[in-house]
Write a protein that holds these residues in place. Structure first.
Motif, PDB file in Angstrom:
ATOM      1  N   MET A   1       0.839  -1.192   0.000  1.00  0.00           N
ATOM      2  CA  MET A   1       0.000   0.000   0.000  1.00  0.00           C
ATOM      3  C   MET A   1       0.873   1.239   0.000  1.00  0.00           C
ATOM      4  N   LYS A   2       0.253   2.361  -0.317  1.00  0.00           N
ATOM      5  CA  LYS A   2       0.993   3.615  -0.250  1.00  0.00           C
ATOM      6  C   LYS A   2       0.165   4.656   0.482  1.00  0.00           C
ATOM      7  N   ASP A   3       0.860   5.515   1.185  1.00  0.00           N
ATOM      8  CA  ASP A   3       0.225   6.587   1.951  1.00  0.00           C
ATOM      9  C   ASP A   3       0.029   7.783   1.031  1.00  0.00           C
ATOM     10  N   LEU A   4      -1.223   8.176   0.822  1.00  0.00           N
ATOM     11  CA  LEU A   4      -1.523   9.314  -0.050  1.00  0.00           C
ATOM     12  C   LEU A   4      -1.617  10.624   0.712  1.00  0.00           C
ATOM     13  N   GLY A   5      -1.276  10.596   1.985  1.00  0.00           N
ATOM     14  CA  GLY A   5      -1.289  11.826   2.771  1.00  0.00           C
ATOM     15  C   GLY A   5      -2.656  12.137   3.344  1.00  0.00           C
ATOM     16  N   PRO A   6      -2.871  13.393   3.687  1.00  0.00           N
ATOM     17  CA  PRO A   6      -4.155  13.790   4.284  1.00  0.00           C
ATOM     18  C   PRO A   6      -5.340  13.481   3.354  1.00  0.00           C
ATOM     19  N   LEU A   7      -6.462  13.183   3.970  1.00  0.00           N
ATOM     20  CA  LEU A   7      -7.680  12.836   3.246  1.00  0.00           C
ATOM     21  C   LEU A   7      -8.218  14.031   2.458  1.00  0.00           C
ATOM     22  N   HIS A   8      -8.509  13.798   1.178  1.00  0.00           N
ATOM     23  CA  HIS A   8      -9.097  14.831   0.330  1.00  0.00           C
ATOM     24  C   HIS A   8     -10.408  14.367  -0.319  1.00  0.00           C
ATOM     25  N   PHE A   9     -10.519  13.053  -0.539  1.00  0.00           N
ATOM     26  CA  PHE A   9     -11.670  12.530  -1.270  1.00  0.00           C
ATOM     27  C   PHE A   9     -11.876  11.075  -0.857  1.00  0.00           C
ATOM     28  N   PHE A  10     -13.111  10.699  -0.517  1.00  0.00           N
ATOM     29  CA  PHE A  10     -13.410   9.320  -0.133  1.00  0.00           C
ATOM     30  C   PHE A  10     -14.853   9.014  -0.466  1.00  0.00           C
ATOM     31  N   LEU A  11     -15.074   8.007  -1.305  1.00  0.00           N
ATOM     32  CA  LEU A  11     -16.407   7.539  -1.686  1.00  0.00           C
ATOM     33  C   LEU A  11     -17.300   8.667  -2.214  1.00  0.00           C
ATOM     34  N   GLY A  12     -16.737   9.512  -3.038  1.00  0.00           N
ATOM     35  CA  GLY A  12     -17.506  10.601  -3.628  1.00  0.00           C
ATOM     36  C   GLY A  12     -17.686  11.807  -2.731  1.00  0.00           C
ATOM     37  N   ILE A  13     -17.064  11.784  -1.572  1.00  0.00           N
ATOM     38  CA  ILE A  13     -17.176  12.892  -0.627  1.00  0.00           C
ATOM     39  C   ILE A  13     -15.846  13.641  -0.599  1.00  0.00           C
ATOM     40  N   GLN A  14     -15.912  14.935  -0.897  1.00  0.00           N
ATOM     41  CA  GLN A  14     -14.727  15.776  -0.848  1.00  0.00           C
ATOM     42  C   GLN A  14     -14.524  16.240   0.591  1.00  0.00           C
ATOM     43  N   VAL A  15     -13.276  16.204   1.054  1.00  0.00           N
ATOM     44  CA  VAL A  15     -12.941  16.601   2.418  1.00  0.00           C
ATOM     45  C   VAL A  15     -11.971  17.773   2.335  1.00  0.00           C
ATOM     46  N   CYS A  16     -12.393  18.902   2.865  1.00  0.00           N
ATOM     47  CA  CYS A  16     -11.531  20.085   2.905  1.00  0.00           C
ATOM     48  C   CYS A  16     -11.177  20.364   4.364  1.00  0.00           C
ATOM     49  N   HIS A  17      -9.892  20.500   4.624  1.00  0.00           N
ATOM     50  CA  HIS A  17      -9.411  20.797   5.969  1.00  0.00           C
ATOM     51  C   HIS A  17      -9.504  22.305   6.203  1.00  0.00           C
ATOM     52  N   THR A  18     -10.095  22.707   7.331  1.00  0.00           N
ATOM     53  CA  THR A  18     -10.207  24.124   7.690  1.00  0.00           C
ATOM     54  C   THR A  18      -9.602  24.331   9.067  1.00  0.00           C
ATOM     55  N   ASP A  19      -9.534  25.567   9.487  1.00  0.00           N
ATOM     56  CA  ASP A  19      -8.996  25.881  10.812  1.00  0.00           C
ATOM     57  C   ASP A  19      -9.850  25.313  11.944  1.00  0.00           C
ATOM     58  N   VAL A  20     -11.135  25.135  11.700  1.00  0.00           N
ATOM     59  CA  VAL A  20     -12.036  24.669  12.752  1.00  0.00           C
ATOM     60  C   VAL A  20     -12.454  23.210  12.590  1.00  0.00           C
ATOM     61  N   GLY A  21     -11.953  22.521  11.576  1.00  0.00           N
ATOM     62  CA  GLY A  21     -12.315  21.125  11.381  1.00  0.00           C
ATOM     63  C   GLY A  21     -12.302  20.746   9.910  1.00  0.00           C
ATOM     64  N   PHE A  22     -13.333  20.039   9.508  1.00  0.00           N
ATOM     65  CA  PHE A  22     -13.441  19.560   8.127  1.00  0.00           C
ATOM     66  C   PHE A  22     -14.722  20.072   7.495  1.00  0.00           C
ATOM     67  N   PHE A  23     -14.671  20.294   6.192  1.00  0.00           N
ATOM     68  CA  PHE A  23     -15.868  20.608   5.414  1.00  0.00           C
ATOM     69  C   PHE A  23     -16.061  19.467   4.427  1.00  0.00           C
ATOM     70  N   LEU A  24     -17.219  18.812   4.498  1.00  0.00           N
ATOM     71  CA  LEU A  24     -17.534  17.683   3.625  1.00  0.00           C
ATOM     72  C   LEU A  24     -18.554  18.117   2.590  1.00  0.00           C
ATOM     73  N   SER A  25     -18.266  17.792   1.330  1.00  0.00           N
ATOM     74  CA  SER A  25     -19.219  18.126   0.268  1.00  0.00           C
ATOM     75  C   SER A  25     -19.168  17.061  -0.816  1.00  0.00           C
ATOM     76  N   GLN A  26     -20.158  17.088  -1.670  1.00  0.00           N
ATOM     77  CA  GLN A  26     -20.246  16.142  -2.777  1.00  0.00           C
ATOM     78  C   GLN A  26     -20.485  16.896  -4.086  1.00  0.00           C
ATOM     79  N   GLU A  27     -19.757  17.963  -4.278  1.00  0.00           N
ATOM     80  CA  GLU A  27     -19.965  18.813  -5.446  1.00  0.00           C
ATOM     81  C   GLU A  27     -19.751  18.051  -6.754  1.00  0.00           C
ATOM     82  N   GLN A  28     -18.690  17.261  -6.841  1.00  0.00           N
ATOM     83  CA  GLN A  28     -18.444  16.485  -8.065  1.00  0.00           C
ATOM     84  C   GLN A  28     -19.553  15.470  -8.288  1.00  0.00           C
ATOM     85  N   TYR A  29     -20.004  14.851  -7.209  1.00  0.00           N
ATOM     86  CA  TYR A  29     -21.077  13.872  -7.308  1.00  0.00           C
ATOM     87  C   TYR A  29     -22.381  14.539  -7.761  1.00  0.00           C
TER      88      TYR A  29
END
Length: 156
Positions: free
Chosen positions: A34-62
């Motif tokens: 396996m390989k480490d792709l670093g911080p989470l950005h996308f999982f199962l059609g859900i985009q993950v954006c890291h912010t100062d207060v936590g995470f923002f989850l969206s499905q804009e591409q979906y």
């Protein structure tokens, strides 16, 4: 404490400390290719954006994919996901000509409610008619993608 989310060949791993996370990653590397792709950005059609207060989850591409699939990419946006008219009945109107297409779009909209709770009520109302969709149910469903067109950036 550590959490491992696994879906087919996609893995999300997080832990309560950086040292624990590194130990787990090393153990997984020793047992699996396996390989480490670093911080989470996308999982199962859900985009993950890291912010100062936590995470923002969206499905804009979906959501874009749903609009394309429905042939509604260029429709005018609607300001609300549901019309203010009374609920439609199960027997009102003519039978829909392509029930399987209706079901595929409604199923996709159901998955979209993971990050779009503003759609939950209207998607549920449309789901009530999936077994025998009629033209009035199609009209009700078409308003949801139109609402999406104007609210693509919404999420949790």
């Amino acid at each position: 404490m550590a959490y491992l989310l696994l879906y087919l060949d996609d893995i999300v791993l997080t832990a309560s400390s950086t040292s624990l996370l590194q130990v787990l990653i090393n153990q997984l590397h020793s047992a699996f290719a396996m390989k480490d792709l670093g911080p989470l950005h996308f999982f199962l059609g859900i985009q993950v954006c890291h912010t100062d207060v936590g995470f923002f989850l969206s499905q804009e591409q979906y959501a874009e994919a749903i609009l394309d699939h429905a042939g509604m990419s260029h429709y005018k946006p609607a300001s609300t996901p549901v019309d203010t008219k009374p609920k439609v009945s199960a027997s009102m109107g003519k039978l829909a000509t392509n029930a399987s297409f209706f079901r595929s779009i409604v199923g996709a909209l159901q998955y979209l409610t993971l990050t779009r709770p503003d759609l939950a009520y209207v998607v549920h109302q449309v789901c009530l008619h999936m077994h025998v969709p009629r033209d009035v149910h199609w009209t009700l469903m078409k308003r949801i993608p139109r609402y999406l067109r104007g609210t693509m950036e919404h999420g949790l």
